[in-house]
Scaffold this motif. Structure first.
Motif, short mmCIF file in Angstrom:
data_model
loop_
_atom_site.label_atom_id
_atom_site.label_comp_id
_atom_site.label_asym_id
_atom_site.label_seq_id
_atom_site.Cartn_x
_atom_site.Cartn_y
_atom_site.Cartn_z
N SER A 1 0.81 -1.22 0.00
CA SER A 1 0.00 0.00 0.00
C SER A 1 0.84 1.27 0.00
N VAL A 2 2.15 1.15 0.22
CA VAL A 2 3.02 2.33 0.20
C VAL A 2 4.10 2.22 -0.87
N GLY A 3 3.96 1.28 -1.79
CA GLY A 3 4.93 1.14 -2.86
C GLY A 3 5.46 -0.28 -2.96
N ASP A 4 6.31 -0.51 -3.95
CA ASP A 4 6.87 -1.84 -4.18
C ASP A 4 8.25 -1.95 -3.54
N VAL A 5 8.61 -3.19 -3.21
CA VAL A 5 9.92 -3.43 -2.65
C VAL A 5 10.45 -4.75 -3.17
N ALA A 6 11.74 -4.77 -3.54
CA ALA A 6 12.39 -5.97 -4.04
C ALA A 6 13.24 -6.58 -2.94
N VAL A 7 13.17 -7.90 -2.80
CA VAL A 7 13.92 -8.60 -1.76
C VAL A 7 14.46 -9.91 -2.31
N ARG A 8 15.38 -10.48 -1.56
CA ARG A 8 15.95 -11.77 -1.97
C ARG A 8 15.24 -12.94 -1.27
N ARG A 9 14.70 -12.69 -0.10
CA ARG A 9 14.02 -13.74 0.66
C ARG A 9 12.76 -13.14 1.29
N VAL A 10 11.77 -14.02 1.55
CA VAL A 10 10.51 -13.59 2.17
C VAL A 10 10.20 -14.52 3.33
N VAL A 11 9.88 -13.93 4.48
CA VAL A 11 9.37 -14.68 5.63
C VAL A 11 7.90 -14.32 5.80
N LEU A 12 7.02 -15.28 5.59
CA LEU A 12 5.58 -15.07 5.74
C LEU A 12 5.17 -15.31 7.19
N ALA A 13 4.67 -14.27 7.83
CA ALA A 13 4.24 -14.37 9.23
C ALA A 13 2.95 -13.58 9.43
N MET A 14 2.10 -13.60 8.40
CA MET A 14 0.92 -12.72 8.42
C MET A 14 -0.22 -13.27 9.24
N GLY A 15 -0.16 -14.54 9.63
CA GLY A 15 -1.17 -15.09 10.52
C GLY A 15 -2.47 -15.44 9.83
N VAL A 16 -3.47 -15.71 10.67
CA VAL A 16 -4.78 -16.16 10.19
C VAL A 16 -5.87 -15.39 10.91
N ALA A 17 -7.11 -15.53 10.41
CA ALA A 17 -8.27 -14.90 11.04
C ALA A 17 -9.29 -15.98 11.37
N ASP A 18 -9.88 -15.90 12.55
CA ASP A 18 -10.86 -16.88 13.01
C ASP A 18 -12.27 -16.49 12.61
N THR A 19 -13.09 -17.50 12.33
CA THR A 19 -14.52 -17.32 12.18
C THR A 19 -15.21 -18.13 13.27
N LEU A 20 -15.99 -17.45 14.10
CA LEU A 20 -16.66 -18.10 15.23
C LEU A 20 -17.96 -18.76 14.78
N PRO A 21 -18.44 -19.72 15.55
CA PRO A 21 -19.80 -20.24 15.28
C PRO A 21 -20.81 -19.10 15.29
N ASP A 22 -21.85 -19.26 14.49
CA ASP A 22 -22.85 -18.20 14.31
C ASP A 22 -23.85 -18.23 15.47
N VAL A 23 -23.40 -17.73 16.61
CA VAL A 23 -24.23 -17.70 17.83
C VAL A 23 -24.26 -16.26 18.33
N PRO A 24 -25.43 -15.66 18.48
CA PRO A 24 -25.51 -14.28 18.97
C PRO A 24 -24.81 -14.10 20.31
N GLY A 25 -24.00 -13.04 20.42
CA GLY A 25 -23.31 -12.71 21.66
C GLY A 25 -21.97 -13.38 21.85
N LEU A 26 -21.66 -14.39 21.02
CA LEU A 26 -20.41 -15.13 21.21
C LEU A 26 -19.19 -14.24 20.97
#
Length: 314
Positions: A101-126
């Motif tokens: 979002s602020v431009g491009d960057v070139a690298v030799r190696r990449v470490v992916l550590a972006m994580g995950v997002a949870d989806t909860l059961p569809d229960v009101p108030g949970l």
């Protein structure tokens, strides 16, 4: 640590600024390796009031750990920490290009550590109680429910094992199937274990005097000290697909003990990464940090060998 401005090239890009990404950055910084950390202010454990089962940090709010880690990075001038969203990663003849979002960057190696997002059961108030009175990992949030009635929401085959893990924590265990009939073997095992089973549909969950209660259709509320749920999760970004990385049946990026993925030059750490042979990622802050260190050390070691014409043992 320099801030917010990116150079044209770096040796390593770390994507994600949680425990795995920040530890990877510190490891690379200690080797004076030119590194950029690209992250946002969204984290999987944001809802948690405290993290547990982390040596020396038991009960610490997750944000405090990240703040301390960022302060540690101030000692390492080779590391840039940039608040930016990475949209695309593509392989090039000389490494990788990250479009952000602020431009491009070139690298030799990449470490992916972006994580995950949870989806909860569809229960009101949970969702309002998620990360405190509602949790999914007894190792991270179980001890706080010691001596109380504890619920498990769901009707899957993992219930007996999950209930067994709570045997020394809960004074009483109750499974809430939300209207689903249990498999006969699962039901028999829970009965043998002395676990109560409620099959009424769950209509909601809410706070009750410092604890919570589960609302059932046509029955009185069930008061509980804590409730465990099984979440579904997904990566927060499509980089595994963009880079053609091997993934496990649950969607995690497959890595070896050094954090290496199926594509040379790409490493993964944290909740998004799963070591071959394990049934699922080991989702814990301490494990994520350790994995970030291993992945970063692996990247640095390979770069050092590459720059000096040294063959590395596999």
């Amino acid at each position: 640590m320099r801030g917010q401005q990116m150079n044209e090239t770096y040796d390593v890009a770390v994507v994600g600024a949680g425990a795995a990404g920040l530890q990877a950055a510190q490891t690379l910084g200690r080797m004076n390796r030119p590194t950029v950390v690209l992250g946002t202010d969204r984290y999987r454990n944001d809802p948690a009031t405290a993290m547990h089962n982390f040596l020396g940090h038991d009960g610490t709010p997750p944000a405090e750990l990240r703040t301390a880690a960022r302060a540690d990075l101030e000692h390492y001038a080779s590391v840039d920490l940039v608040e930016a969203e990475v949209t695309t990663i593509e392989a090039t003849d000389h490494g990788f290009t990250l479009h952000t979002s602020v431009g491009d960057v070139a690298v030799r190696r990449v470490v992916l550590a972006m994580g995950v997002a949870d989806t909860l059961p569809d229960v009101p108030g949970l969702a309002d109680l998620w990360g405190d009175l509602v949790a999914h990992c007894p190792y991270c949030h179980g001890h706080e429910f010691t001596g109380q009635h504890v619920g498990l929401l769901g009707a899957d085959a993992s219930l007996p094992l999950r209930a067994a893990m709570l045997e020394r924590i809960a004074s009483h265990r109750v499974v809430l199937t939300d209207g689903v009939e249990l498999d006969a073997d699962v039901a028999d095992t829970l009965k043998r274990m002395g676990v109560e089973v409620r099959t009424e549909p769950v209509t909601g969950v809410g706070p009750a005097g410092g604890s919570l209660e589960v609302l059932l259709d046509g029955a009185a509320p069930v008061p509980l000290g804590g409730l465990f749920v099984h979440t579904t999760w997904a990566p927060t970004a499509p980089f595994a697909e963009q880079l053609g990385l091997d993934r496990s049946p649950v969607g995690a990026i497959i890595v070896d003990a050094l954090g290496r993925t199926s594509r040379p030059g790409v490493y993964a750490a944290g909740d998004i990464a799963q070591q071959a042979g394990l049934p699922m990622p080991m989702a814990a802050v301490l494990v994520a940090a350790a994995a970030g260190m291993a992945a970063a050390a692996s990247a640095d070691r390979e770069l050092a060998a590459e720059d000096n014409g040294i063959a590395l043992p596999m």
